[in-house]
Design a protein around this motif. Structure first.
Motif, mmCIF file in Angstrom:
data_model
loop_
_atom_site.group_PDB
_atom_site.id
_atom_site.type_symbol
_atom_site.label_atom_id
_atom_site.label_comp_id
_atom_site.label_asym_id
_atom_site.label_seq_id
_atom_site.Cartn_x
_atom_site.Cartn_y
_atom_site.Cartn_z
ATOM 1 N N ARG A 75 0.827 -1.214 0.000
ATOM 2 C CA ARG A 75 0.000 0.000 0.000
ATOM 3 C C ARG A 75 0.858 1.259 0.000
ATOM 4 N N ASN A 78 2.196 2.197 -3.363
ATOM 5 C CA ASN A 78 1.204 2.797 -4.263
ATOM 6 C C ASN A 78 0.510 4.007 -3.648
ATOM 7 N N SER A 97 -0.052 6.936 -5.843
ATOM 8 C CA SER A 97 -0.743 6.631 -7.099
ATOM 9 C C SER A 97 -2.253 6.669 -6.909
ATOM 10 N N SER A 98 -2.683 6.900 -5.659
ATOM 11 C CA SER A 98 -4.112 6.901 -5.340
ATOM 12 C C SER A 98 -4.795 8.111 -5.969
ATOM 13 N N HIS A 99 -5.963 7.862 -6.550
ATOM 14 C CA HIS A 99 -6.758 8.954 -7.112
ATOM 15 C C HIS A 99 -7.896 9.347 -6.181
ATOM 16 N N ASP A 100 -7.926 8.740 -4.993
ATOM 17 C CA ASP A 100 -9.007 9.015 -4.056
ATOM 18 C C ASP A 100 -8.775 10.286 -3.246
ATOM 19 N N ARG A 141 -2.627 13.359 -2.079
ATOM 20 C CA ARG A 141 -1.601 12.334 -2.308
ATOM 21 C C ARG A 141 -0.962 12.396 -3.691
ATOM 22 N N HIS A 151 -7.808 7.996 6.129
ATOM 23 C CA HIS A 151 -8.130 6.589 5.843
ATOM 24 C C HIS A 151 -7.672 5.715 7.007
ATOM 25 N N GLU A 160 -6.601 1.761 7.472
ATOM 26 C CA GLU A 160 -6.305 0.501 6.788
ATOM 27 C C GLU A 160 -6.310 -0.642 7.799
#
Length: 459
Positions: free
Chosen positions: A248, A251, A254-257, A261, A427, A429
């Protein structure tokens, strides 16, 4: 005893039945039937079970009868571990292996040589199954005790459920260095049960190892997410379940959420990460591979530091180890590890030329069961808007409450410094289960830094 007789009978009982189905709705009106049912593939025999059967056939005739009626063949053959992990040349069995009462009773009636023969047969059987070279070391995993003497005096309950049977079975060499109920700060795997092979000398964690000790130790390695990690199982822990969290992090940007980021490779190349509990490089290496300019880490266990050093070099990264009290300045290394208490991290960072340090945007607080002791250090380490990754063991029903507690604590710490900043948990996790209903969670806390205003509080 024929070790394969009970496992092979199923292969002769396959039939070629056809099963009728309702007439097809096709225009032909012709009834259709299924093709002969394909026989299911036989599940491979458990190599540990096979090894035990072979071993039992070598014991003196009548031995089991003499021991007593409490021992059952089923208890010996049908209760071995169904899984294992291989870190060549080590086979690591799960906690509680050989914990059935039958094994507990049998131990007093077999010799050391007979016991050794069992471990050898198990290693040979798994070697044949895995095909990863000759496996020479066998051990039973155990949780990392939170205190130094947590497993010195097993309780009656632990004896009953079999958690200490394997200790008796392997004629253990107990750790004579655990004398108090002090916290196991170094997270030394003192509960590891070594069954077969030389894992290195019995050393007190209270004294720093020498280069000779490192040389004599037994080291293993594994590769996760394309990253090599190295450790000495007797002296330091390895958490296989963290692979998900490592991936995680790789990446993370690379998150588009989350708009926060989005960072390009060029931007990441100017960023710095800090890991306050570096271990053998679990998350340190993920930050390096992510493309960050450098990673700074703090770690007290010298065995973990040595494993991290070896791992970094195996991955082709430059690493520098700074001992307690040593002078230090930033060089060209990718990783700098301070073998010291992370409470001294701020003192170290303040000595640096800010132009050299650039932007600290990630802080990892990875101590379980709680990282609360490092919240303030993490806040003080951030130099830009960035993330604090807080690891906690939390009851699944308490996660929302924990989020509020973390936010409130961080806001209070910021307020006491006279700074202005926003705290947002982006977030949570869920990494892995720690116990029934309890999860290892990572809280991604995004801190937006404001101007330092003396005496003002957060709005």
């Amino acid at each position: 005893m024929n070790s394969s007789s009970s496992l092979s009978t199923a292969s002769h009982s396959r039939d070629q039945r056809t099963i009728a189905v309702p007439p097809s709705a096709s225009s032909s009106g012709v009834e259709k039937y299924s093709q002969p049912q394909r026989p299911q593939k036989l599940k491979p025999a458990n190599p540990i079970e096979t090894a035990i059967k072979s071993w039992l056939s070598t014991l003196p005739e009548g031995l089991l009868d003499c021991v007593g009626s409490a021992i059952t063949i089923g208890g010996l053959v049908l209760t071995p571990p169904k899984r294992w992990v291989v870190y060549p040349p080590l086979v690591l069995l799960p906690a509680g292996s050989f914990g059935h009462e039958s094994w507990y009773i049998l131990q007093d009636s077999i010799s050391t040589e007979q016991r050794e023969d069992l471990w050898v047969k198990i290693l040979q059987a798994i070697t044949h199954r895995e095909g990863k070279g000759i496996l020479t070391h066998l051990a039973i995993n155990s949780g990392i005790p939170l205190h130094k003497n947590d497993n010195l005096e097993p309780s009656a309950d632990s004896k009953q459920n079999g958690s200490t049977i394997e200790n008796e079975l392997q004629d253990p060499k107990p750790d004579n260095h655990r004398k108090s109920n002090e916290e196991n700060i170094l997270r030394t795997p003192s509960g590891l049960i070594m069954l077969r092979g030389d894992f290195g000398p019995d050393l007190s964690p209270d004294f720093p190892p020498t280069e000779h000790d490192f040389k004599d130790a037994f080291w293993v390695s594994t590769k996760q997410n394309g990253i090599t990690q190295i450790w000495a199982p007797r002296y330091t822990m390895f958490s296989r379940g963290n692979v998900k969290e490592k991936a995680r992090l790789l990446n993370f940007h690379s998150s588009h959420d989350f708009q926060s980021r989005k960072r390009s490779k060029r931007e990441l190349a100017n960023d710095v990460a800090v890991d306050l509990y570096a271990g053998i490089g679990y998350f340190v290496f993920s930050y390096v591979k992510l493309g960050m300019r450098r990673v700074l880490g703090w770690e007290l266990n010298p065995w973990s530091v040595e494993g991290l050093r070896r791992g970094a070099e195996a991955n082709g990264w430059r690493v520098k180890i700074v001992k307690h009290g040593e002078e230090w300045d930033l060089g060209e290394e990718d990783v700098t590890i301070f073998e010291d208490d992370n409470q001294k991290a701020i003192e170290r960072l303040k000595r640096l030329d800010k132009g050299k340090l650039v932007q600290i945007r990630h802080i990892n607080c990875g101590l379980l069961p709680s990282s609360e002791g490092s919240y303030k250090t993490a806040l003080d380490s951030l130099t830009e808007n960035g993330w604090i990754h807080i690891h906690e063991n939390v009851g699944v029903e308490c996660v929302e409450r924990k989020k509020e507690e973390i936010q409130d604590k961080l806001r209070q710490d910021i307020e006491q410094t006279g700074k202005v900043a926003q705290v947002q948990i982006e977030h949570v996790e869920f990494v892995k289960t720690f116990a029934p209903g309890v999860w290892h969670c990572v809280f991604d806390v995004y801190i937006t830094m404001g101007q330092s205003i003396e005496g003002k509080t957060l709005s």
